[in-house]
Design a protein around this motif. Structure first.
Motif, mmCIF file in Angstrom:
data_model
loop_
_atom_site.group_PDB
_atom_site.id
_atom_site.type_symbol
_atom_site.label_atom_id
_atom_site.label_comp_id
_atom_site.label_asym_id
_atom_site.label_seq_id
_atom_site.Cartn_x
_atom_site.Cartn_y
_atom_site.Cartn_z
ATOM 1 N N LYS A 16 0.834 -1.211 0.000
ATOM 2 C CA LYS A 16 0.000 0.000 0.000
ATOM 3 C C LYS A 16 0.861 1.250 0.000
ATOM 4 C CE LYS A 16 -3.949 0.641 2.124
ATOM 5 N NZ LYS A 16 -4.961 0.591 1.067
ATOM 6 N N ARG A 17 2.076 1.080 0.534
ATOM 7 C CA ARG A 17 2.997 2.223 0.570
ATOM 8 C C ARG A 17 3.914 2.262 -0.645
ATOM 9 N NH1 ARG A 17 1.306 1.408 5.568
ATOM 10 N NH2 ARG A 17 1.528 3.007 7.152
ATOM 11 N N GLN A 18 3.474 1.585 -1.716
ATOM 12 C CA GLN A 18 4.159 1.644 -3.011
ATOM 13 C C GLN A 18 5.561 1.036 -2.977
ATOM 14 O OE1 GLN A 18 3.701 5.970 -3.682
ATOM 15 N NE2 GLN A 18 2.299 5.396 -5.330
ATOM 16 N N ASP A 19 5.691 -0.035 -2.240
ATOM 17 C CA ASP A 19 6.989 -0.717 -2.180
ATOM 18 C C ASP A 19 7.014 -1.817 -3.246
ATOM 19 O OD1 ASP A 19 9.271 -2.129 -1.613
ATOM 20 O OD2 ASP A 19 8.876 -2.291 0.529
ATOM 21 N N ALA A 20 7.816 -1.621 -4.310
ATOM 22 C CA ALA A 20 7.860 -2.595 -5.406
ATOM 23 C C ALA A 20 8.466 -3.920 -4.946
ATOM 24 C CB ALA A 20 8.647 -2.026 -6.585
ATOM 25 N N GLU A 21 9.386 -3.855 -3.999
ATOM 26 C CA GLU A 21 9.998 -5.104 -3.491
ATOM 27 C C GLU A 21 8.942 -5.992 -2.847
ATOM 28 O OE1 GLU A 21 14.555 -3.883 -2.267
ATOM 29 O OE2 GLU A 21 13.322 -5.036 -0.864
ATOM 30 N N ALA A 22 7.983 -5.341 -2.188
ATOM 31 C CA ALA A 22 6.900 -6.117 -1.570
ATOM 32 C C ALA A 22 6.107 -6.836 -2.645
ATOM 33 C CB ALA A 22 5.992 -5.203 -0.753
ATOM 34 N N LEU A 23 5.872 -6.149 -3.765
ATOM 35 C CA LEU A 23 5.155 -6.789 -4.878
ATOM 36 C C LEU A 23 5.957 -7.979 -5.399
ATOM 37 C CD1 LEU A 23 2.766 -6.743 -6.864
ATOM 38 C CD2 LEU A 23 4.153 -5.301 -8.361
ATOM 39 N N TYR A 62 -4.679 -2.198 -7.616
ATOM 40 C CA TYR A 62 -5.722 -2.224 -6.578
ATOM 41 C C TYR A 62 -5.179 -1.676 -5.258
ATOM 42 C CZ TYR A 62 -9.109 -4.042 -3.229
ATOM 43 O OH TYR A 62 -10.038 -4.157 -2.214
ATOM 44 N N SER A 63 -3.957 -2.088 -4.927
ATOM 45 C CA SER A 63 -3.400 -1.665 -3.637
ATOM 46 C C SER A 63 -3.178 -0.161 -3.621
ATOM 47 C CB SER A 63 -2.091 -2.404 -3.349
ATOM 48 O OG SER A 63 -1.083 -1.983 -4.235
ATOM 49 N N GLN A 64 -2.912 0.416 -4.798
ATOM 50 C CA GLN A 64 -2.658 1.857 -4.841
ATOM 51 C C GLN A 64 -3.958 2.647 -4.821
ATOM 52 O OE1 GLN A 64 0.577 2.533 -4.434
ATOM 53 N NE2 GLN A 64 0.630 0.311 -4.499
ATOM 54 N N TYR A 78 -6.721 -14.550 -5.882
ATOM 55 C CA TYR A 78 -7.607 -15.477 -6.596
ATOM 56 C C TYR A 78 -8.836 -14.768 -7.138
ATOM 57 C CZ TYR A 78 -4.954 -19.596 -5.254
ATOM 58 O OH TYR A 78 -3.963 -20.536 -5.121
ATOM 59 N N GLN A 79 -9.352 -13.793 -6.383
ATOM 60 C CA GLN A 79 -10.503 -13.022 -6.875
ATOM 61 C C GLN A 79 -10.113 -12.254 -8.137
ATOM 62 O OE1 GLN A 79 -11.291 -10.749 -3.294
ATOM 63 N NE2 GLN A 79 -13.179 -11.859 -2.921
ATOM 64 N N ILE A 80 -8.937 -11.645 -8.086
ATOM 65 C CA ILE A 80 -8.464 -10.896 -9.257
ATOM 66 C C ILE A 80 -8.263 -11.843 -10.428
ATOM 67 C CG2 ILE A 80 -6.573 -9.504 -10.196
ATOM 68 C CD1 ILE A 80 -6.130 -8.384 -7.382
ATOM 69 N N PRO B 291 -20.454 -6.211 -5.948
ATOM 70 C CA PRO B 291 -19.700 -5.284 -5.090
ATOM 71 C C PRO B 291 -18.780 -5.995 -4.119
ATOM 72 C CG PRO B 291 -22.067 -5.264 -4.582
ATOM 73 C CD PRO B 291 -21.893 -6.065 -5.814
ATOM 74 N N GLY B 292 -19.057 -7.296 -3.863
ATOM 75 C CA GLY B 292 -18.194 -8.012 -2.941
ATOM 76 C C GLY B 292 -16.828 -8.326 -3.544
ATOM 77 N N VAL B 293 -16.723 -8.317 -4.877
ATOM 78 C CA VAL B 293 -15.455 -8.629 -5.532
ATOM 79 C C VAL B 293 -14.795 -7.307 -5.904
ATOM 80 C CG1 VAL B 293 -14.378 -9.690 -7.543
ATOM 81 C CG2 VAL B 293 -16.328 -10.793 -6.439
ATOM 82 N N PRO B 294 -13.559 -7.099 -5.513
ATOM 83 C CA PRO B 294 -12.935 -5.814 -5.811
ATOM 84 C C PRO B 294 -12.839 -5.598 -7.308
ATOM 85 C CG PRO B 294 -11.332 -7.373 -4.946
ATOM 86 C CD PRO B 294 -12.645 -8.030 -4.847
ATOM 87 N N ASP B 295 -13.170 -4.389 -7.715
ATOM 88 C CA ASP B 295 -13.116 -4.041 -9.132
ATOM 89 C C ASP B 295 -11.689 -3.626 -9.420
ATOM 90 O OD1 ASP B 295 -14.774 -1.569 -11.248
ATOM 91 O OD2 ASP B 295 -13.473 -3.258 -11.683
ATOM 92 N N VAL B 296 -10.963 -4.497 -10.070
ATOM 93 C CA VAL B 296 -9.549 -4.214 -10.249
ATOM 94 C C VAL B 296 -9.188 -3.966 -11.700
ATOM 95 C CG1 VAL B 296 -8.847 -5.500 -8.215
ATOM 96 C CG2 VAL B 296 -9.090 -6.685 -10.390
#
Lengths: 187, 297
Positions: A16-23, A62-64, A78-80, B291-296
């Motif tokens: 969330k703090r834009q750390d590419a190493e974390a990615l 998404y994190s950003q 998995y959702q993504i 809405p439960g699934v993040p829109d990425v």
């Protein structure tokens, strides 16, 4: 409820703090799982590689952009991956990406288009299981993949699929029955 | 039994791996893509680390056992004692309190399915306690052996609880229509957990062999527990089959998945496709607008 381990939590916070190493670290931890999950949902290895790359880029985006904490980075991936596969098929249906030139088709690398002699060396058992899985309904294949191949808990699967735990268990039971029939048929 | 074979075959697909050269190249490309927005490696300060830890603690709070212990701790006015009990192992002074709190939790849980889930969770906790005890270094092997024997006894009690519950369901001559779905879910949960538990108990039995000071009786007790778990698994399997047969005979819809049309439990629709490609997105159940699934995108 799945409790994200400390390492994942720290990595999510750094992400969330834009750390590419974390990615990079999250990529190293989950790329094989996500690749495998996607591979069983798309036609070719190339497609699996493209979609998997997209998944991690989307995680970064998404994190950003999201204000919310990432409560479970594994479930989120998995959702993504699910939505990215859906987008893949929608794009393909819209643009009709199959090339017309036959010579191009021959050059498309696909590990699964194997020659006769390569097939002799293939682990036929794994191939049969994969074929059986691909014959199943998408929702059965998905829940089987998440539970028995990716080894997510019922709670995590419920989070990924947006269903209740009870519904996931029932789905698993049916999916296993179908899988058993298909695998027995292949013997 | 058939299920275990099927699961074993499915697990073979874990051998699917990405190409190593692609993996490296994709990683490099990914990090290059995010580089303009990225900052130098972030090191979390103490305050930020604390917020990460409390996020985890907040997640832990929602586990049923912890919730119940905290509620009781408020009433008793001794939350520290309750928390200490939660982490106690067999042989510790507060361990009986932990067991009493677990029994209370089951007693005040009205839903039968949740009761079985709790009982299964307590079985898992006994196994974890056994592992922790076995792994603890000690200068008093006799004392440890006693604690392990105690842990094995509690484990067999908890397994017997689950066995009794599932046995009671199995002994019912007929299961009313609305109850069948719940019964199926309970039986399925037990079956799933039993497979994992048998594996864990086998590992424990192997680990105990040759460990100094551990009496043979402890290993024998674990073997008996394993047998009970196998029996419970068989009862659960038969129950699944029986209820399934009942549903087929009566043509009564049994299983409903929220949002889908009702089907019978024996429905095993297999949809073969002409190519290896899975269903097109139009037929998928995935909803990207949920809405439960993040829109990425």
């Amino acid at each position: 409820m799945h409790v994200m381990n400390l390492q994942d939590k720290v990595l999510s916070e750094r992400l969330k703090r834009q750390d590419a190493e974390a990615l990079g670290a999250i990529y190293d931890r989950y790329v094989t799982s996500i690749y495998r999950y996607v591979y069983l949902k798309v036609p070719t290895q190339q497609d699996a590689e493209d979609v998997t790359s997209d998944v991690f880029l989307k995680l970064w985006n998404y994190s950003q952009s999201s204000e919310n904490d990432i409560l479970n980075v594994r479930a989120l991936l998995y959702q993504i991956a699910r939505t990215t596969v859906v987008d893949f098929y929608r794009r393909r249906a819209r643009t009709d990406e199959v090339p017309n030139d036959e010579s191009l088709l021959e050059n498309i690398p696909d590990e699964r288009q194997q020659s006769f002699f390569q097939e002799l060396d293939t682990d036929l058992a794994v191939t049969d299981v994969e074929k059986a899985l691909r014959q199943m309904k998408d929702e059965y294949r998905e829940v089987i993949t998440l539970r028995y191949i990716e080894q997510l808990s019922t709670q995590e699967i419920a989070e990924v699929l947006g269903k209740s735990k009870g519904a996931v268990r029932v789905l698993l039971m049916r999916a296993l029955n179908v899988a058993r029939e298909l695998l027995e048929h292949k013997k | 039994m058939f299920e275990r074979e099927t699961i074993g075959q499915l697990k073979q697909l874990r051998t699917i791996q990405p190409r190593p050269d692609w993996q490296v190249a994709a990683r490099t490309a990914l990090l290059r893509q995010v580089a303009p927005a990225a900052v130098t490696p972030v090191r979390l300060g103490a305050g930020q680390f604390l917020s990460v830890l409390t996020l985890g603690f907040r997640q832990q709070l929602f586990q049923p056992v912890v919730m119940m212990l905290l509620v009781l701790g408020t009433f008793l006015g001794s939350s520290l004692v309750v928390n200490a009990a939660f982490y106690s192992l067999p042989g510790a002074r507060l361990y009986p309190m932990k067991l009493a709190l677990e029994k209370t939790q089951i007693a005040i849980t009205p839903d039968e399915e949740k009761q079985v889930e709790l009982k299964i969770e307590f079985v898992r906790k006994r196994v974890e306690e056994f592992d922790k005890l076995a792994a603890q270094p000690t200068t008093n092997p006799e004392e440890r052996s006693k604690s392990l024997a105690r842990a094995a006894t509690e484990l067999s009690r908890n397994v017997a609880d689950v066995q009794q519950h599932i046995g009671k369901l199995a002994s019912q001559n007929s299961v009313p229509g609305p109850e069948r779905e719940k019964t199926l879910r309970i039986a399925f949960s037990v079956q799933q957990e039993a497979d994992e538990l048998v594996k864990k108990l086998d590992e424990q039995t192997t680990a105990l062999v040759g460990v100094a000071g551990i009496e043979q009786a402890v290993g024998d007790q674990i073997a008996l527990v394993r047998q009970s778990v196998e029996e419970t698994n068989q009862v659960a399997t038969h129950l699944l089959e029986d209820v399934d047969d009942l549903s087929t005979a009566s043509s009564t819809p049994v299983l409903e998945i929220p949002g889908q049309s009702t089907t019978t439990a024996s429905s095993t629709t297999v949809e073969a496709s002409d190519s290896e490609a899975p269903k097109t997105p139009g037929e998928s159940t995935v909803e990207t607008t949920d809405p439960g699934v993040p829109d990425v995108r």
